[in-house]
Structure formats: structure tokens, C-alpha cells
Design a protein around this motif. Structure first.
Motif, PDB file in Angstrom:
ATOM      1  N   ASP A   1       0.853  -1.195   0.000  1.00  0.00           N
ATOM      2  CA  ASP A   1       0.000   0.000   0.000  1.00  0.00           C
ATOM      3  C   ASP A   1       0.885   1.239   0.000  1.00  0.00           C
ATOM      4  O   ASP A   1       1.374   1.661   1.050  1.00  0.00           O
ATOM      5  N   THR A   2       1.108   1.824  -1.161  1.00  0.00           N
ATOM      6  CA  THR A   2       1.963   3.013  -1.247  1.00  0.00           C
ATOM      7  C   THR A   2       1.201   4.307  -1.019  1.00  0.00           C
ATOM      8  O   THR A   2       1.814   5.368  -0.912  1.00  0.00           O
ATOM      9  N   GLU A   3      -0.127   4.238  -0.938  1.00  0.00           N
ATOM     10  CA  GLU A   3      -0.937   5.444  -0.820  1.00  0.00           C
ATOM     11  C   GLU A   3      -1.456   5.673   0.594  1.00  0.00           C
ATOM     12  O   GLU A   3      -2.243   6.599   0.821  1.00  0.00           O
ATOM     13  N   ALA A   4      -1.033   4.844   1.561  1.00  0.00           N
ATOM     14  CA  ALA A   4      -1.541   4.935   2.937  1.00  0.00           C
ATOM     15  C   ALA A   4      -3.061   4.865   2.953  1.00  0.00           C
ATOM     16  O   ALA A   4      -3.744   5.674   3.567  1.00  0.00           O
ATOM     17  N   VAL A   5      -3.590   3.877   2.255  1.00  0.00           N
ATOM     18  CA  VAL A   5      -5.033   3.710   2.111  1.00  0.00           C
ATOM     19  C   VAL A   5      -5.612   2.857   3.235  1.00  0.00           C
ATOM     20  O   VAL A   5      -6.686   3.144   3.749  1.00  0.00           O
ATOM     21  N   ALA A   6      -4.897   1.787   3.627  1.00  0.00           N
ATOM     22  CA  ALA A   6      -5.464   0.772   4.508  1.00  0.00           C
ATOM     23  C   ALA A   6      -4.718   0.685   5.831  1.00  0.00           C
ATOM     24  O   ALA A   6      -3.508   0.917   5.902  1.00  0.00           O
ATOM     25  N   THR A   7      -5.465   0.346   6.882  1.00  0.00           N
ATOM     26  CA  THR A   7      -4.874   0.018   8.175  1.00  0.00           C
ATOM     27  C   THR A   7      -5.402  -1.342   8.604  1.00  0.00           C
ATOM     28  O   THR A   7      -6.549  -1.694   8.326  1.00  0.00           O
ATOM     29  N   VAL A   8      -4.553  -2.108   9.276  1.00  0.00           N
ATOM     30  CA  VAL A   8      -4.921  -3.457   9.703  1.00  0.00           C
ATOM     31  C   VAL A   8      -5.725  -3.371  10.993  1.00  0.00           C
ATOM     32  O   VAL A   8      -5.287  -2.766  11.980  1.00  0.00           O
ATOM     33  N   VAL A   9      -6.905  -3.973  10.997  1.00  0.00           N
ATOM     34  CA  VAL A   9      -7.771  -4.001  12.176  1.00  0.00           C
ATOM     35  C   VAL A   9      -7.519  -5.271  12.987  1.00  0.00           C
ATOM     36  O   VAL A   9      -7.390  -5.237  14.210  1.00  0.00           O
ATOM     37  N   GLU A  10      -7.434  -6.413  12.298  1.00  0.00           N
ATOM     38  CA  GLU A  10      -7.256  -7.700  12.967  1.00  0.00           C
ATOM     39  C   GLU A  10      -6.649  -8.679  11.978  1.00  0.00           C
ATOM     40  O   GLU A  10      -6.928  -8.627  10.774  1.00  0.00           O
ATOM     41  N   GLN A  11      -5.827  -9.604  12.483  1.00  0.00           N
ATOM     42  CA  GLN A  11      -5.297 -10.645  11.624  1.00  0.00           C
ATOM     43  C   GLN A  11      -5.090 -11.931  12.410  1.00  0.00           C
ATOM     44  O   GLN A  11      -4.671 -11.913  13.562  1.00  0.00           O
ATOM     45  N   THR A  12      -5.446 -13.044  11.766  1.00  0.00           N
ATOM     46  CA  THR A  12      -5.210 -14.374  12.322  1.00  0.00           C
ATOM     47  C   THR A  12      -4.549 -15.206  11.226  1.00  0.00           C
ATOM     48  O   THR A  12      -4.225 -14.692  10.149  1.00  0.00           O
ATOM     49  N   ASP A  13      -4.363 -16.492  11.487  1.00  0.00           N
ATOM     50  CA  ASP A  13      -3.763 -17.343  10.462  1.00  0.00           C
ATOM     51  C   ASP A  13      -4.740 -17.690   9.352  1.00  0.00           C
ATOM     52  O   ASP A  13      -4.355 -18.292   8.347  1.00  0.00           O
ATOM     53  N   LYS A  14      -6.011 -17.287   9.504  1.00  0.00           N
ATOM     54  CA  LYS A  14      -7.025 -17.603   8.500  1.00  0.00           C
ATOM     55  C   LYS A  14      -7.559 -16.378   7.773  1.00  0.00           C
ATOM     56  O   LYS A  14      -8.058 -16.499   6.652  1.00  0.00           O
ATOM     57  N   TYR A  15      -7.482 -15.191   8.385  1.00  0.00           N
ATOM     58  CA  TYR A  15      -8.046 -14.009   7.741  1.00  0.00           C
ATOM     59  C   TYR A  15      -7.347 -12.754   8.246  1.00  0.00           C
ATOM     60  O   TYR A  15      -6.653 -12.745   9.257  1.00  0.00           O
ATOM     61  N   ILE A  16      -7.572 -11.683   7.490  1.00  0.00           N
ATOM     62  CA  ILE A  16      -7.111 -10.355   7.893  1.00  0.00           C
ATOM     63  C   ILE A  16      -8.243  -9.371   7.629  1.00  0.00           C
ATOM     64  O   ILE A  16      -8.955  -9.486   6.624  1.00  0.00           O
ATOM     65  N   THR A  17      -8.435  -8.431   8.547  1.00  0.00           N
ATOM     66  CA  THR A  17      -9.453  -7.396   8.401  1.00  0.00           C
ATOM     67  C   THR A  17      -8.760  -6.049   8.315  1.00  0.00           C
ATOM     68  O   THR A  17      -7.894  -5.744   9.144  1.00  0.00           O
ATOM     69  N   ILE A  18      -9.115  -5.262   7.300  1.00  0.00           N
ATOM     70  CA  ILE A  18      -8.482  -3.957   7.109  1.00  0.00           C
ATOM     71  C   ILE A  18      -9.554  -2.879   6.997  1.00  0.00           C
ATOM     72  O   ILE A  18     -10.698  -3.164   6.621  1.00  0.00           O
ATOM     73  N   HIS A  19      -9.178  -1.663   7.322  1.00  0.00           N
ATOM     74  CA  HIS A  19     -10.082  -0.520   7.193  1.00  0.00           C
ATOM     75  C   HIS A  19      -9.536   0.427   6.139  1.00  0.00           C
ATOM     76  O   HIS A  19      -8.340   0.751   6.142  1.00  0.00           O
ATOM     77  N   ILE A  20     -10.395   0.875   5.234  1.00  0.00           N
ATOM     78  CA  ILE A  20     -10.019   1.794   4.171  1.00  0.00           C
ATOM     79  C   ILE A  20     -10.296   3.215   4.627  1.00  0.00           C
ATOM     80  O   ILE A  20     -11.407   3.522   5.093  1.00  0.00           O
ATOM     81  N   VAL A  21      -9.305   4.080   4.513  1.00  0.00           N
ATOM     82  CA  VAL A  21      -9.455   5.454   4.977  1.00  0.00           C
ATOM     83  C   VAL A  21     -10.580   6.149   4.210  1.00  0.00           C
ATOM     84  O   VAL A  21     -10.797   5.890   3.024  1.00  0.00           O
ATOM     85  N   ASN A  22     -11.306   7.014   4.906  1.00  0.00           N
ATOM     86  CA  ASN A  22     -12.431   7.724   4.290  1.00  0.00           C
ATOM     87  C   ASN A  22     -11.923   9.030   3.673  1.00  0.00           C
ATOM     88  O   ASN A  22     -12.019  10.097   4.269  1.00  0.00           O
ATOM     89  N   ASN A  23     -11.364   8.911   2.478  1.00  0.00           N
ATOM     90  CA  ASN A  23     -10.751  10.064   1.804  1.00  0.00           C
ATOM     91  C   ASN A  23     -10.987   9.913   0.308  1.00  0.00           C
ATOM     92  O   ASN A  23     -10.493   8.966  -0.318  1.00  0.00           O
ATOM     93  N   PHE A  24     -11.729  10.859  -0.287  1.00  0.00           N
ATOM     94  CA  PHE A  24     -12.079  10.750  -1.701  1.00  0.00           C
ATOM     95  C   PHE A  24     -10.860  10.796  -2.612  1.00  0.00           C
ATOM     96  O   PHE A  24     -10.915  10.296  -3.737  1.00  0.00           O
TER      97      PHE A  24
END
Length: 337
Positions: free
Chosen positions: A285-308
Motif C-alpha cells: 500500500d503506497t498510498e496509505a489507504v489501509a490500516t490493519v484491524v485484525e489478523q489471524t492465520d485464516k483471515y485479515i481485516t483492514i479498514h479503508i481510509v475515508n478520503n475521496f
């Protein structure tokens, strides 16, 4: 010439229909702005000299990770994603182009190249010995930056993401190939031709320096084996493994700004699902778009910044198993509407 002929000629000069007349009017308005813009400067784009207008981007939009600019050029320009722009003594890499709904000009986003990458092709250094300008960004902020060796030993395991123009030489960089970045050795663990047409994205993992292989003075890894090798010697093709392990990552192909997305990983071998999970997640992610909310060995949850201004960006979700098998999924960032 009759009056009607003169009238038709004058009308055709302005446009044969209402759309053409409005388009030519918009083109004249752009050209007037372009000719008198304060940010207009003479640059070279892929070696061709031409004028361009540069516009600043708000640094709050990318957490000050890079000094990105917008470049505006005439529609006859040769600019495209992957082009090199030489401006004020620096080399900039074109990252995204904007498909104009009213085609009066071309506009793109550029990032300043921050490193020159060199690698060996046979016994010669790529780029006629000069290497290639690249844009590189640290991705360790999305990982621990270390990995385990045995039960108790921790080793440095930094990550970098690197972008190069899609050329014949850059396409030949192989998985596992080693390169020098900032005096350290990194190994290519993943490459992506698809997410950004015109650029290749490489995910790199830190490796160990070997004095008998690497030339840090020249900035070239595996320099001495290549120089000492017999270039006429036949290269043995690597054997194909009998059974191939595959990592698939499922989730949305497009993510709206302001949304939270979950991506799940599955590991298969010979078409059979395994219980094995992911040991390491990375977000390219070179645009600083996503942040990691949670991660396990089966899944990862990310949040997308609210910026048009992030609409049109591309990130890549990457999962790696303990034995180094990698799966990836590109995600396009879109408007919430």
C-alpha cells in the motif's frame, strides 16, 4: 465561393455539431490556462522534451510518506503509467493516469524516485550499466519486521515494496532474486504485473549480505557469481515440483473508502484443502489507504481510509505460509456512491 459555402466552412471550423463545438471550446479554455499556468515548466518524459504543469498534493493525504505531485500535459503527450519524468533535476515515476471524461488534456499522479536499482543480466549490469530508477517504500509497518528461526531465535525480516516500469529487463527479475537497497540485501518474494498496467510491483524481504556474492560498492547483489560465470554455459531449468501448494485469498475485488473489509486465506495442495494457515500478512500500500484491524492465520481485516482522494488507488493483500508459499489479491479503491 457562395455565401452558404463560406458559412458551412466557418461552422465546421467551430465544430460540425453541438458536442464538437463545446469540446473545441473546452480545449481552447484548457490551452489558454495551460499556456499561462504558473506551474508550467519544460521537462522530459521518456526522453521527449515538452511542457508540463505540476500541482502539489496535500501531504495530509498520504501521511507524509512521499511528496506526490499531479502532472498535467497536453493530450498529444507520450505520458503513460510507468513513464519517467525528469523535472528540476529529479526523476519521477508516473503511477496513475486519469481517464478524462472530456478529453482536452492528460493528467497523472507522479512519485519521486528514491532509489536506483541494479541487477545482473548475464555478466552485465542492467540498464546499460546504469540500472533503473525505482520507487521504494517500507512495508514493515504492516508486519512485525522479524521472523523466527527455530524455537527461540529472532531474525530481521523487514519488508519493502518496489515499483519499476514494466520493461523487458524488469520482467525478467525472478522470484528469489536478490537486490541491494540502502546497503542492505533484499530478496524478491512476490511480483505483480496486473494491478497497475505499466508498472511492476515487487514485494521484497530482507536477506543476509554475502561478501563473496554481493558488491555493495556498486550496489549489485550476486555480482561476483555473475561476473565469474561462463555466459556460454547452458542454464539448467529448475525442476517442477510434483505437487504444488497454492494460497488463495478471497474477498472483495473493490473496496469503498471508509469501509472495513475481511479477506480470508485458504491453502490447497493438489486441489485438497489443508488446515495450514497464514504465518505472515502484508498489505502492499503506497498510498496509505489501509490500516490493519485484525489478523489471524485464516483471515485479515483492514479498514479503508475515508478520503475521496484515495479513489482509484490499488492495494494488494498478500499472505505467506511457513514454507514461503504466497497468495495475493489486488483490491481497487472506489467511491462510496
Amino acid at each position: 465561393m457562395s455565401y452558404s459555402s463560406v458559412f458551412r466552412k466557418r461552422m465546421l471550423a467551430k465544430g460540425g455539431n453541438a458536442y464538437d463545438r463545446r469540446l473545441r471550446s473546452a480545449s481552447r479554455d484548457f490551452q489558454n490556462w495551460f499556456d499561462n499556468a504558473l506551474g508550467k515548466e519544460l521537462v522530459t518524459i521518456d526522453g521527449i522534451e515538452q511542457y508540463a504543469v505540476f500541482q502539489d498534493q496535500n501531504q495530509n493525504n498520504n501521511k507524509d510518506l512521499s511528496d506526490d505531485k499531479y502532472i498535467v500535459v497536453e493530450k498529444t503527450s507520450n505520458i503513460e503509467v510507468g513513464s519517467y519524468v525528469n523535472w528540476r533535476g529529479s526523476t519521477w515515476l508516473v503511477f496513475t493516469d486519469e481517464h478524462k471524461t472530456i478529453p482536452t488534456h492528460k493528467q497523472a499522479k507522479v512519485k519521486e524516485s528514491n532509489h536506483v536499482i541494479k541487477w545482473m543480466i548475464g555478466d552485465k549490469i542492467c540498464g546499460n550499466g546504469e540500472g533503473y530508477y525505482a520507487y521504494i517504500q517500507n512495508q514493515t509497518l504492516y508486519t512485525l519486521g522479524v521472523s523466527t528461526s527455530g524455537n527461540h531465535s529472532w531474525i530481521v525480516n523487514a519488508k519493502m515494496t518496489m515499483y519499476l516500469p514494466n520493461t523487458e529487463e524488469s520482467r525478467n527479475i525472478k522470484i528469489g532474486q536478490r537486490i541491494v537497497i540502502g546497503g542492505a540485501i533484499f530478496q524478491v518474494m512476490f511480483k505483480d504485473y496486473v494491478s497497475r498496467k505499466g508498472l511492476i510491483n515487487y514485494l521484497l524481504e530482507q536477506d543476509f549480505y554475502a561478501e563473496d556474492r554481493d558488491n555493495l560498492e556498486l550496489g549489485v547483489a550476486d555480482y561476483y557469481p555473475a561476473k565469474n560465470s561462463d555466459t556460454n554455459q547452458e542454464v539448467e531449468e529448475p525442476s517442477v515440483p510434483e505437487s504444488e501448494k497454492v494460497v488463495t485469498i478471497s474477498g472483495a475485488d473493490k473496496a469503498r473508502i471508509g469501509s472495513t473489509q475481511k479477506f480470508e486465506a485458504s491453502v490447497f495442495q493438489d486441489g485438497t484443502a489443508l488446515s495450514e494457515g497464514i504465518t505472515e500478512w502484508t498489505i502492499a500500500d503506497t498510498e496509505a489507504v489501509a490500516t490493519v484491524v485484525e489478523q489471524t492465520d485464516k483471515y485479515i481485516t483492514i479498514h479503508i481510509v475515508n478520503n475521496f482522494q484515495k479513489v482509484g488507488s490499488v492495494i494488494t493483500v498478500i499472505g505467506k505460509t511457513a514454507d514461503g508459499t504466497i497468495g495475493s489479491k489486488p483490491v481497487n479503491i472506489i467511491s462510496p456512491y
